[in-house]
Scaffold this motif. Structure first.
Motif, PDB file in Angstrom:
ATOM      1  N   LYS A   4       0.852  -1.186   0.000  1.00  0.00           N
ATOM      2  CA  LYS A   4       0.000   0.000   0.000  1.00  0.00           C
ATOM      3  C   LYS A   4       0.887   1.235   0.000  1.00  0.00           C
ATOM      4  O   LYS A   4       1.960   1.229   0.592  1.00  0.00           O
ATOM      5  CB  LYS A   4      -0.899   0.008   1.228  1.00  0.00           C
ATOM      6  N   PRO A   5       0.422   2.320  -0.661  1.00  0.00           N
ATOM      7  CA  PRO A   5       1.223   3.546  -0.635  1.00  0.00           C
ATOM      8  C   PRO A   5       1.317   4.089   0.788  1.00  0.00           C
ATOM      9  O   PRO A   5       0.409   3.928   1.588  1.00  0.00           O
ATOM     10  CB  PRO A   5       0.446   4.511  -1.530  1.00  0.00           C
ATOM     11  N   GLU A   6       2.450   4.707   1.093  1.00  0.00           N
ATOM     12  CA  GLU A   6       2.629   5.328   2.396  1.00  0.00           C
ATOM     13  C   GLU A   6       1.713   6.552   2.475  1.00  0.00           C
ATOM     14  O   GLU A   6       1.619   7.331   1.536  1.00  0.00           O
ATOM     15  CB  GLU A   6       4.082   5.755   2.565  1.00  0.00           C
ATOM     16  N   VAL A   7       1.041   6.708   3.598  1.00  0.00           N
ATOM     17  CA  VAL A   7       0.048   7.763   3.744  1.00  0.00           C
ATOM     18  C   VAL A   7       0.538   8.803   4.744  1.00  0.00           C
ATOM     19  O   VAL A   7       0.973   8.467   5.842  1.00  0.00           O
ATOM     20  CB  VAL A   7      -1.303   7.176   4.205  1.00  0.00           C
ATOM     21  N   ASP A   8       0.461  10.068   4.352  1.00  0.00           N
ATOM     22  CA  ASP A   8       0.837  11.182   5.216  1.00  0.00           C
ATOM     23  C   ASP A   8      -0.301  11.421   6.216  1.00  0.00           C
ATOM     24  O   ASP A   8      -1.425  11.751   5.823  1.00  0.00           O
ATOM     25  CB  ASP A   8       1.066  12.426   4.341  1.00  0.00           C
ATOM     26  N   GLN A   9      -0.012  11.259   7.491  1.00  0.00           N
ATOM     27  CA  GLN A   9      -1.038  11.402   8.525  1.00  0.00           C
ATOM     28  C   GLN A   9      -1.677  12.793   8.501  1.00  0.00           C
ATOM     29  O   GLN A   9      -2.856  12.941   8.817  1.00  0.00           O
ATOM     30  CB  GLN A   9      -0.438  11.125   9.912  1.00  0.00           C
ATOM     31  N   ARG A  10      -0.917  13.804   8.094  1.00  0.00           N
ATOM     32  CA  ARG A  10      -1.489  15.162   8.035  1.00  0.00           C
ATOM     33  C   ARG A  10      -2.617  15.239   7.021  1.00  0.00           C
ATOM     34  O   ARG A  10      -3.545  16.031   7.177  1.00  0.00           O
ATOM     35  CB  ARG A  10      -0.404  16.181   7.724  1.00  0.00           C
ATOM     36  N   LEU A  11      -2.558  14.427   5.978  1.00  0.00           N
ATOM     37  CA  LEU A  11      -3.647  14.402   4.991  1.00  0.00           C
ATOM     38  C   LEU A  11      -4.864  13.684   5.552  1.00  0.00           C
ATOM     39  O   LEU A  11      -5.997  14.115   5.350  1.00  0.00           O
ATOM     40  CB  LEU A  11      -3.177  13.745   3.700  1.00  0.00           C
ATOM     41  N   ILE A  12      -4.633  12.593   6.252  1.00  0.00           N
ATOM     42  CA  ILE A  12      -5.747  11.868   6.867  1.00  0.00           C
ATOM     43  C   ILE A  12      -6.459  12.753   7.888  1.00  0.00           C
ATOM     44  O   ILE A  12      -7.674  12.691   8.043  1.00  0.00           O
ATOM     45  CB  ILE A  12      -5.235  10.577   7.541  1.00  0.00           C
ATOM     46  N   ASP A  13      -5.703  13.616   8.558  1.00  0.00           N
ATOM     47  CA  ASP A  13      -6.252  14.492   9.593  1.00  0.00           C
ATOM     48  C   ASP A  13      -6.822  15.802   9.053  1.00  0.00           C
ATOM     49  O   ASP A  13      -7.255  16.648   9.834  1.00  0.00           O
ATOM     50  CB  ASP A  13      -5.175  14.811  10.629  1.00  0.00           C
ATOM     51  N   ALA A  14      -6.853  15.987   7.747  1.00  0.00           N
ATOM     52  CA  ALA A  14      -7.290  17.261   7.145  1.00  0.00           C
ATOM     53  C   ALA A  14      -8.809  17.360   7.003  1.00  0.00           C
ATOM     54  O   ALA A  14      -9.323  17.953   6.055  1.00  0.00           O
ATOM     55  CB  ALA A  14      -6.615  17.446   5.790  1.00  0.00           C
TER      56      ALA A  14
END
Length: 94
Positions: A4-14
């Motif tokens: 799976k692609p690595e996910v930036d937590q800041r994007l998930i929290d946006a």
């Protein structure tokens, strides 16, 4: 095996950013709670929110967010999408 692609937590929290963008195009009453997120190629993330518009059961408000050059998250696009395109049926001619 595909990773799976690595996910930036800041994007998930946006979520606040995504909701602000949605509220520019639809009344807040048509947007339900956060449902999930989908990692996209290139590092962006699609945040999905339940839809409360009548006539669109099973559809989600989807807001794709990304970060460019380590800046804060920004909205790339937003749309109302069905859970799966495979659930759509094309009208037939009578």
């Amino acid at each position: 095996m595909t990773s799976k692609p690595e996910v930036d937590q800041r994007l998930i929290d946006a979520h606040d950013l995504a909701l602000a963008a949605l509220h520019e195009i639809t009344p807040p009453s048509t947007v339900g709670p956060a449902a999930d997120y989908i990692p996209e190629e290139g590092g962006s993330v699609s945040l999905r929110f339940e839809n409360r518009l009548p006539g669109y059961p099973g559809w989600f408000w989807t807001v794709t967010v990304a970060r460019v050059d380590d800046e804060e998250p920004t909205v790339l696009e937003l749309e109302l999408l069905p859970v799966s395109y495979t659930h759509l049926t094309l009208p037939t001619k009578a």
